[in-house]
Design a protein around this motif. Structure first.
Motif, PDB file in Angstrom:
ATOM      1  N   GLY A   1       0.639  -1.124   0.009  1.00  5.30           N
ATOM      2  CA  GLY A   1       0.094   0.098  -0.102  1.00  5.30           C
ATOM      3  C   GLY A   1       0.713   1.199   0.009  1.00  5.30           C
ATOM      4  N   ARG A   2       1.944   1.220   0.766  1.00  6.79           N
ATOM      5  CA  ARG A   2       2.670   2.422   0.856  1.00  6.79           C
ATOM      6  C   ARG A   2       3.503   2.669  -0.530  1.00  6.79           C
ATOM      7  NH1 ARG A   2       5.563   1.268   6.774  1.00  6.79           N
ATOM      8  NH2 ARG A   2       3.617   1.153   8.023  1.00  6.79           N
ATOM      9  N   LEU A   3       3.754   1.684  -1.082  1.00 12.31           N
ATOM     10  CA  LEU A   3       4.654   1.862  -2.389  1.00 12.31           C
ATOM     11  C   LEU A   3       3.695   2.130  -3.606  1.00 12.31           C
ATOM     12  CD1 LEU A   3       6.642  -1.572  -2.862  1.00 12.31           C
ATOM     13  CD2 LEU A   3       7.318   0.725  -2.097  1.00 12.31           C
ATOM     14  N   LEU A   4       2.621   1.949  -3.627  1.00 16.92           N
ATOM     15  CA  LEU A   4       1.392   2.444  -4.471  1.00 16.92           C
ATOM     16  C   LEU A   4       1.349   4.124  -4.242  1.00 16.92           C
ATOM     17  CD1 LEU A   4      -1.452  -0.124  -4.853  1.00 16.92           C
ATOM     18  CD2 LEU A   4       0.619   0.374  -6.518  1.00 16.92           C
ATOM     19  N   ALA A   5       1.326   4.290  -3.001  1.00 13.58           N
ATOM     20  CA  ALA A   5       1.142   5.882  -2.435  1.00 13.58           C
ATOM     21  C   ALA A   5       2.509   6.596  -2.961  1.00 13.58           C
ATOM     22  CB  ALA A   5       0.898   5.798  -0.983  1.00 13.58           C
ATOM     23  N   ASP A   6       3.393   5.718  -2.724  1.00 16.02           N
ATOM     24  CA  ASP A   6       4.926   6.681  -3.278  1.00 16.02           C
ATOM     25  C   ASP A   6       4.938   6.663  -4.501  1.00 16.02           C
ATOM     26  OD1 ASP A   6       5.547   6.487  -0.437  1.00 16.02           O
ATOM     27  OD2 ASP A   6       7.030   4.854  -0.673  1.00 16.02           O
ATOM     28  N   LEU A   7       4.382   5.857  -5.232  1.00 17.51           N
ATOM     29  CA  LEU A   7       4.486   5.911  -6.695  1.00 17.51           C
ATOM     30  C   LEU A   7       3.860   7.427  -7.405  1.00 17.51           C
ATOM     31  CD1 LEU A   7       5.545   3.956  -9.166  1.00 17.51           C
ATOM     32  CD2 LEU A   7       3.050   3.246  -9.320  1.00 17.51           C
ATOM     33  N   THR A   8       2.838   7.753  -6.797  1.00 11.31           N
ATOM     34  CA  THR A   8       2.173   8.878  -7.210  1.00 11.31           C
ATOM     35  C   THR A   8       3.225  10.210  -6.944  1.00 11.31           C
ATOM     36  OG1 THR A   8       1.446   9.536  -5.148  1.00 11.31           O
ATOM     37  CG2 THR A   8      -0.123   8.028  -6.462  1.00 11.31           C
ATOM     38  N   ARG A   9       4.001  10.134  -6.097  1.00 10.51           N
ATOM     39  CA  ARG A   9       5.050  11.183  -5.739  1.00 10.51           C
ATOM     40  C   ARG A   9       6.280  10.769  -6.751  1.00 10.51           C
ATOM     41  NH1 ARG A   9       5.346  10.395  -1.099  1.00 10.51           N
ATOM     42  NH2 ARG A   9       7.364   9.234  -1.077  1.00 10.51           N
ATOM     43  N   GLU A  10       6.987   9.736  -6.601  1.00 13.17           N
ATOM     44  CA  GLU A  10       8.153   9.300  -7.221  1.00 13.17           C
ATOM     45  C   GLU A  10       8.117   9.086  -8.536  1.00 13.17           C
ATOM     46  OE1 GLU A  10      10.790   9.734  -5.507  1.00 13.17           O
ATOM     47  OE2 GLU A  10       9.749  10.193  -3.877  1.00 13.17           O
ATOM     48  N   ALA A  11       7.047   8.625  -9.292  1.00 13.70           N
ATOM     49  CA  ALA A  11       6.820   8.184 -10.796  1.00 13.70           C
ATOM     50  C   ALA A  11       5.534   8.463 -11.132  1.00 13.70           C
ATOM     51  CB  ALA A  11       7.432   7.163 -10.954  1.00 13.70           C
ATOM     52  N   PRO A  12       5.178   9.955 -11.127  1.00 13.77           N
ATOM     53  CA  PRO A  12       3.603  10.276 -11.430  1.00 13.77           C
ATOM     54  C   PRO A  12       3.221   9.765 -12.873  1.00 13.77           C
ATOM     55  CG  PRO A  12       5.128  12.195 -11.513  1.00 13.77           C
ATOM     56  CD  PRO A  12       5.912  11.226 -10.616  1.00 13.77           C
ATOM     57  N   GLU A  13       4.260   9.909 -13.916  1.00 13.02           N
ATOM     58  CA  GLU A  13       3.706   9.239 -15.222  1.00 13.02           C
ATOM     59  C   GLU A  13       3.199   7.774 -15.147  1.00 13.02           C
ATOM     60  OE1 GLU A  13       6.617  10.299 -18.020  1.00 13.02           O
ATOM     61  OE2 GLU A  13       6.410  12.536 -18.074  1.00 13.02           O
ATOM     62  N   VAL A  14       4.118   6.862 -14.475  1.00 11.09           N
ATOM     63  CA  VAL A  14       3.873   5.540 -14.092  1.00 11.09           C
ATOM     64  C   VAL A  14       2.463   5.380 -13.457  1.00 11.09           C
ATOM     65  CG1 VAL A  14       4.424   3.517 -13.363  1.00 11.09           C
ATOM     66  CG2 VAL A  14       6.401   4.955 -14.388  1.00 11.09           C
ATOM     67  N   ALA A  15       2.351   6.348 -12.358  1.00 12.21           N
ATOM     68  CA  ALA A  15       1.237   6.171 -11.524  1.00 12.21           C
ATOM     69  C   ALA A  15      -0.207   6.646 -12.193  1.00 12.21           C
ATOM     70  CB  ALA A  15       1.111   7.181 -10.314  1.00 12.21           C
ATOM     71  N   ALA A  16      -0.012   7.355 -13.349  1.00  9.45           N
ATOM     72  CA  ALA A  16      -1.153   7.760 -14.102  1.00  9.45           C
ATOM     73  C   ALA A  16      -1.701   6.485 -14.940  1.00  9.45           C
ATOM     74  CB  ALA A  16      -0.856   8.779 -15.072  1.00  9.45           C
ATOM     75  N   ARG A  17      -0.569   5.490 -15.264  1.00  4.61           N
ATOM     76  CA  ARG A  17      -1.111   4.294 -16.029  1.00  4.61           C
ATOM     77  C   ARG A  17      -1.542   3.001 -14.918  1.00  4.61           C
ATOM     78  NH1 ARG A  17      -1.946   5.412 -21.254  1.00  4.61           N
ATOM     79  NH2 ARG A  17      -0.631   7.353 -21.650  1.00  4.61           N
ATOM     80  N   VAL A  18      -1.330   3.375 -13.811  1.00  2.00           N
ATOM     81  CA  VAL A  18      -1.825   2.265 -12.849  1.00  2.00           C
ATOM     82  C   VAL A  18      -3.568   2.503 -12.570  1.00  2.00           C
ATOM     83  CG1 VAL A  18      -1.718   1.584 -10.505  1.00  2.00           C
ATOM     84  CG2 VAL A  18       0.429   2.013 -11.773  1.00  2.00           C
TER      85      VAL A  18
END
Length: 797
Positions: free
Chosen positions: A436-453
């Protein structure tokens, strides 16, 4: 709108809501010529039957294994499919074809110029046409793979949701048309159908159209009694529009005559078995069989005055074989809700096996094929010929082939997934919480990737630690919904539903979850927009979801399935919620990499590696098995030095690494652990050291990848050439092995073949019971004492 027999649909109530362009404005630009469509129907019937005939009677077979095929099941679908492909469909529509009608699909595609004649004799042969429609393996256009009965039928439901999600998130998404399922009525026995129909997210999908080939036969029997009333009620209760096409126009003409209404009641009220017997009876017997003992004078007079041939034709004139009626029906359905059309048909329509209760796998003889060729206006000696150039049928085929042709999909440039997110994992934490924490981190550290998740869950989002992600990204809904708890200060999970959300919540139905994952994971190949779908599910229910998830992978859908919590580590929950076989399932699933990291940093690396391979050509799905047990992260002994840390990362994503720092040749026993059990493995090694026994400790992040590494030894291509297995278990440093995991012990038994070591495999082989964690591990023999005892035994102590 519901109507039972719209012989003249213009008399039916006008549909409400906006209308999608249909008929001549959306499908064929020309008004249809019913005579030409009927000519094409006859040719499609011939081609579909010949495809199966060529695979059986026309191909040498010295194995004693039948080839098979389904001539009767194909015949009942011919008119439905001709009405769609040769008039109604547009290039934007996507159609799922029932498994046993694959020869009809190939026949249609041949006439449309989408399949070379050289493939028509190759049904079920190596490199030829597949037994059932296959999106990846067939040589012509197949929108959805089918074959898993009931699951392929629901795929257009999830594809429609996937496309709606894309359109709400990415402006460049190409448009789509209708999502159509052509379903055999026997498929309606499958639970997957009703799990999909009943999901609340489905009732607003007006782009859904299901056409049921209602031939009232299954593989072994005529379906008993009269089922339509029950089925209609179930669809209507779920908010679907229901249309029943029972009779064609010729039958309707008889029903309009004196005594005709009684004839209609008699035919509709008789059991399916009795109706099917009429189809096999001599035409001269029909008046007496229909009249029975209770016919009134008007019906008897009608039956007595009808020519036998007309009566025989009328009872076969069902709605699913009336091309005009089918075309009019497509244009009369509503747009604001899904529609199911029950199109009554005859199984084996137009074949000598028509209506026979055992016709499912029956094959026509050579003499019967010759007679069928004459009836269809073609020649057994030249079975694959097209219509004469310049004929109305040839021109319609060419025009429709051109209008249905699609441009190649252009793939958007995929966002680059990083190797790591930079979080320092120091405090005791579980892999479920880390996820759960890694998914939340993804929005900050890799927003372009998070946009596809996009995450999905069957009503277990909060209990599988998706809360942080949902709070940051929101819940997706086709339309914005008011959040009535937005002002509640005590609420921790912000359940805000809007079109820009990135989590899709379904009802408690694991089949729906993984079916949606498969279609979300296919958007890159359907519409050129990459998604990285991640679904969470309680690990004990992975086996329930396995077939539809496997179907999605087989069909080209790439996704990540997270099973959590898992194993007897979930001790207080008891045997009902303790998964045993899932590690083996993951290792054995094609098109998927199974992972079970023990430590938070391993999970970060492995999850990012899995995301990198989703939604791309040549990609793969992944299955993660996680737990709620917090582990001391220092047990992983992560290197501090940058190059050494990167080396550990590469080892973790390759399947495993050694925790102990002595040379493998110095150890007298090797302890191999997976997942949450690693503290017991490390402690056992420490106790062995106190006994003067040097024990190596191997932590596997993916037994799946390690097994593949062992299999790759000596191969010229494929795998890592054995590199991982050789690093973990060097051939020159043989030592007995003790393997342990919170799952069935045979998962790691293959390691005995790495270098021929003696081995003891510890794991879970019995149903569990409620207990605390220490008791659970002791009950199943995977605690520190059991590992210590196994190590001493295998070393002869």
């Amino acid at each position: 709108m519901r109507y039972d027999n719209p012989a003249a649909p213009a008399a039916a109530p006008a549909p409400s809501g906006p209308r999608r362009p249909l008929g001549p404005t959306a499908g064929d630009a020309q008004p249809y010529d019913i005579a030409t469509l009927r000519e094409i129907s006859r040719r499609v019937l011939w081609l579909a039957t010949s495809i199966v005939d060529a695979a059986n009677r026309g191909r040498p077979n010295d194995t004693g294994v039948k080839v098979g095929g389904h001539q009767a099941s194909s015949a009942s679908m011919v008119d439905i499919m001709v009405s769609l492909w040769f008039h109604e469909l547009t290039a934007l529509d996507r159609v799922s074809v029932k498994p046993h009608a694959s020869p009809v699909l190939h026949a249609v595609n041949h006439l449309l110029g989408d399949l070379d004649a050289k493939y028509l004799p190759t049904l079920r042969a190596k490199g030829g046409l597949q037994s059932y429609p296959s999106r990846l393996k067939d040589h012509d256009t197949v929108d959805f793979s089918t074959g898993s009965v009931g699951i392929g039928a629901t795929a257009p439901v999830w594809a429609a949701i996937a496309h709606r999600y894309l359109r709400s998130r990415f402006d460049a998404t190409p448009p789509a048309g209708r999502f159509i399922s052509l379903i055999g009525d026997a498929e309606l026995d499958e639970g997957a159908i009703w799990e999909a129909v009943a999901d609340p997210a489905v009732s607003g999908l007006g782009e859904l159209l299901w056409v049921v080939d209602f031939n009232r036969q299954s593989l072994d029997r005529v379906v008993p009694d009269v089922q339509i009333h029950r089925l209609r009620g179930m669809f209507e209760a779920a908010g679907w529009q229901v249309v029943v096409l029972k009779w064609g126009r010729a039958a309707a003409e008889l029903f309009a005559l004196p005594g005709g209404e009684e004839l209609r009641r008699r035919l509709e009220e008789m059991p399916n078995e009795e109706y099917q017997r009429l189809l096999r009876a001599d035409a001269r017997e029909l008046p007496d069989r229909i009249a029975g003992d209770s016919a009134g004078p008007a019906l008897r007079d009608l039956l007595a005055g009808l020519p036998a041939e007309r009566l025989a034709a009328a009872i076969r004139d069902l709605g699913g074989h009336d091309l005009e009626l089918l075309l009019d029906t497509y244009r009369a359905v509503d747009e604001d809700r899904p529609t199911v059309v029950f199109a009554y048909t005859v199984k084996g329509r137009g074949l000598p096996t028509e209506g026979h209760p055992n016709n499912h796998s029956a094959l026509l003889t050579e003499a019967q094929m010759e007679a069928l060729a004459r009836a269809c206006g073609t020649d057994l000696a030249d079975p694959w010929r097209l219509f004469e150039p310049g004929s109305a049928a040839a021109e319609l085929c060419a025009r429709r082939g051109a209008s249905l042709r699609r441009e190649p999909v252009t793939h958007a440039e995929p966002a680059s997934v990083p190797n790591a997110l930079g979080r320092r994992h120091r405090v005791p934490v579980s892999t479920q919480a880390t996820f759960g924490r890694l998914l939340a981190d993804l929005t900050r550290e890799a927003p372009e990737v998070a946009a596809r998740v996009v995450t999905c869950s069957p009503d277990v989002a909060s209990s599988t630690n998706l809360g942080g992600w949902i709070n940051k990204t929101g819940v997706w809904s086709a339309t914005d919904r008011r959040d009535w708890f937005a002002d509640d200060p005590e609420r921790l999970l912000k359940w805000s539903e809007a079109a820009d959300g990135r989590h899709i919540e379904l009802g408690i139905a694991e089949v729906n979850l993984v079916s949606l994952l498969g279609e979300l994971g296919a958007t890159w190949s359907r519409w050129g927009q990459r998604l990285i779908p991640i679904g969470t599910i309680y690990d004990p229910f992975v086996s329930r979801a396995l077939e539809p998830w496997s179907y999605g992978i087989y069909s080209g859908g790439q996704s990540i399935l997270v099973g959590t919590p898992s194993g007897v580590t979930l001790a207080p929950e008891g045997g009902a919620h303790q998964s045993i076989t899932t590690p083996s399932i993951g290792l054995e699933q094609p098109g998927c990499v199974a992972w079970e990291p023990a430590f938070a940093q391993d999970l970060e690396w492995c999850l990012l590696e899995a995301m990198r391979k989703v939604g791309v050509p040549g990609g793969t799905s992944s299955y993660f098995r996680l737990t709620t047990r917090p582990l001391d992260q220092s047990l992983a002994r992560l290197p501090e030095d940058g190059p050494l840390l990167e080396r550990r990362r590469r080892q973790a994503v390759a399947g495993g690494y050694r925790i102990t720092d002595h040379a493998p040749g110095a150890e007298q026993v090797t302890l191999v652990g997976v997942g949450a059990i690693m503290p017991e493995v490390v402690r056992a090694a420490e106790l062995l050291a106190e006994q003067g026994i040097t024990a190596g400790v191997v932590c596997l992040t993916s037994p799946d990848l390690v097994f593949r590494s062992m299999q790759a030894r000596g191969r010229l291509t494929g795998g890592d050439g054995g590199g991982t297995i050789d690093v973990l278990f060097p051939a020159a440093s043989a030592a007995p092995l003790v393997t342990v995991l919170d799952g069935h012990p045979h998962t790691l038994a293959f390691l005995a073949g790495a270098r021929g070591d003696r081995i003891r495999c510890l794991g879970v082989t019995e149903f569990g019971q409620s207990s605390d964690l220490r008791d659970a591990y002791a009950i199943h023999g995977i605690d520190t004492a059991a590992i210590l005892d196994a190590a001493l035994s295998v070393t002869g102590r």
